[in-house]
Design a protein around this motif. Structure first.
Motif, PDB file in Angstrom:
ATOM      1  N   GLY A  24      14.615  24.673  31.620  1.00 20.20           N
ATOM      2  CA  GLY A  24      13.874  25.589  31.366  1.00 20.20           C
ATOM      3  C   GLY A  24      15.480  26.540  31.293  1.00 20.20           C
ATOM      4  N   SER A  27      17.207  24.887  28.404  1.00 23.04           N
ATOM      5  CA  SER A  27      16.884  25.368  27.211  1.00 23.04           C
ATOM      6  C   SER A  27      17.443  26.320  26.909  1.00 23.04           C
ATOM      7  N   PHE A  28      17.943  26.817  27.957  1.00 18.30           N
ATOM      8  CA  PHE A  28      19.064  27.980  27.714  1.00 18.30           C
ATOM      9  C   PHE A  28      19.887  27.862  26.942  1.00 18.30           C
ATOM     10  N   CYS A  31      20.173  26.997  23.373  1.00 20.00           N
ATOM     11  CA  CYS A  31      20.264  27.691  22.488  1.00 20.00           C
ATOM     12  C   CYS A  31      21.699  28.887  22.251  1.00 20.00           C
ATOM     13  N   LEU A  69      11.925  23.511  26.349  1.00 16.86           N
ATOM     14  CA  LEU A  69      11.219  24.429  26.381  1.00 16.86           C
ATOM     15  C   LEU A  69       9.896  23.742  26.435  1.00 16.86           C
ATOM     16  N   PHE A 112       6.521  31.768  24.906  1.00 18.63           N
ATOM     17  CA  PHE A 112       6.496  30.837  23.957  1.00 18.63           C
ATOM     18  C   PHE A 112       6.286  30.726  22.303  1.00 18.63           C
ATOM     19  N   THR A 115       9.349  31.976  20.574  1.00 16.72           N
ATOM     20  CA  THR A 115      10.149  30.999  20.570  1.00 16.72           C
ATOM     21  C   THR A 115      10.544  30.431  20.159  1.00 16.72           C
ATOM     22  N   SER A 151      16.179  34.102  21.133  1.00 16.23           N
ATOM     23  CA  SER A 151      15.801  32.788  21.522  1.00 16.23           C
ATOM     24  C   SER A 151      15.456  32.664  23.547  1.00 16.23           C
ATOM     25  N   ILE A 155      12.881  32.310  25.836  1.00 13.48           N
ATOM     26  CA  ILE A 155      12.939  31.264  26.821  1.00 13.48           C
ATOM     27  C   ILE A 155      12.767  31.777  28.382  1.00 13.48           C
ATOM     28  N   THR A 158       9.681  33.282  29.152  1.00 17.06           N
ATOM     29  CA  THR A 158       8.341  32.227  29.174  1.00 17.06           C
ATOM     30  C   THR A 158       8.760  31.718  30.522  1.00 17.06           C
TER      31      THR A 158
END
Length: 189
Positions: A24, A27-28, A31, A69, A112, A115, A151, A155, A158
């Protein structure tokens, strides 16, 4: 032997939770990086009728963020389902599912989904848009400021709701085991 299995299970859960958090956060971060690497208005070329926009690294970063994600969401939901399933086998069909876990999972899937839509659209707009083809109907589009950052925040939402549902499920299961243990000791005394 049971104590050893419990520790093995605890380590596996901790390992999976750590993996979910790492995925996670990656992924963050992707972005966040995509926000700065996306195509800008200045990159747009127009020859009177047709437009051209060179691709940016925002596409690759956005797609990678989606993949990480997706993996984190699937692992987290499988972990919750496994804990519910093992709990329901222990007590039969009368298992009560805590509403807070279900609400948390629903919120997790909603954030999710939003996103995926935002990040998917922003990433695909960051792909190369040749003359006459564009992103949609032959027209070129540029990702607005803050879409990738929005986004990234989704994330985190989520991730937070998925992890909270896992923790609540595990704690509830441990409390039930302790309750049965105390009840069994009281009956034997």
């Amino acid at each position: 032997m049971v104590n050893m299995e419990r520790h093995h299970c605890s380590y596996a859960v901790i390992l999976l939770l750590s993996l979910i958090i790492i995925l996670g956060l990656v992924s963050f971060s992707l972005c966040f990086a995509a926000e700065f690497k996306r195509s800008k208005k200045e990159d747009l070329r127009f020859n009177g009728k047709l437009c051209y926009l060179a691709g940016s690294q925002g596409f690759d970063l956005g797609v990678a963020a989606l993949v990480f994600l997706f993996i984190a969401q699937i692992i987290g939901n499988l972990l919750v389902c496994c804990k519910f399933r093992s709990r329901s086998h222990e007590r039969g069909c009368k298992t009560k599912q805590p509403k807070i876990v279900i609400i948390s999972l629903v919120l997790s899937w909603i954030s999710f989904g939003v996103t995926v839509i935002l990040l998917g659209a922003a990433a695909s707009m960051s792909k190369s848009q040749p003359y006459g083809e564009g992103w949609l109907d032959g027209e070129c589009y540029v990702v607005k400021d803050g879409i990738f950052l929005g986004s990234a925040i989704l994330i985190l939402i989520t991730l937070g709701t998925t992890i909270s549902s896992i923790i609540i499920t595990i704690r509830r299961r441990q409390a039930e085991k302790e309750g049965r243990k105390v009840h069994a000791q009281a009956e034997s005394a």
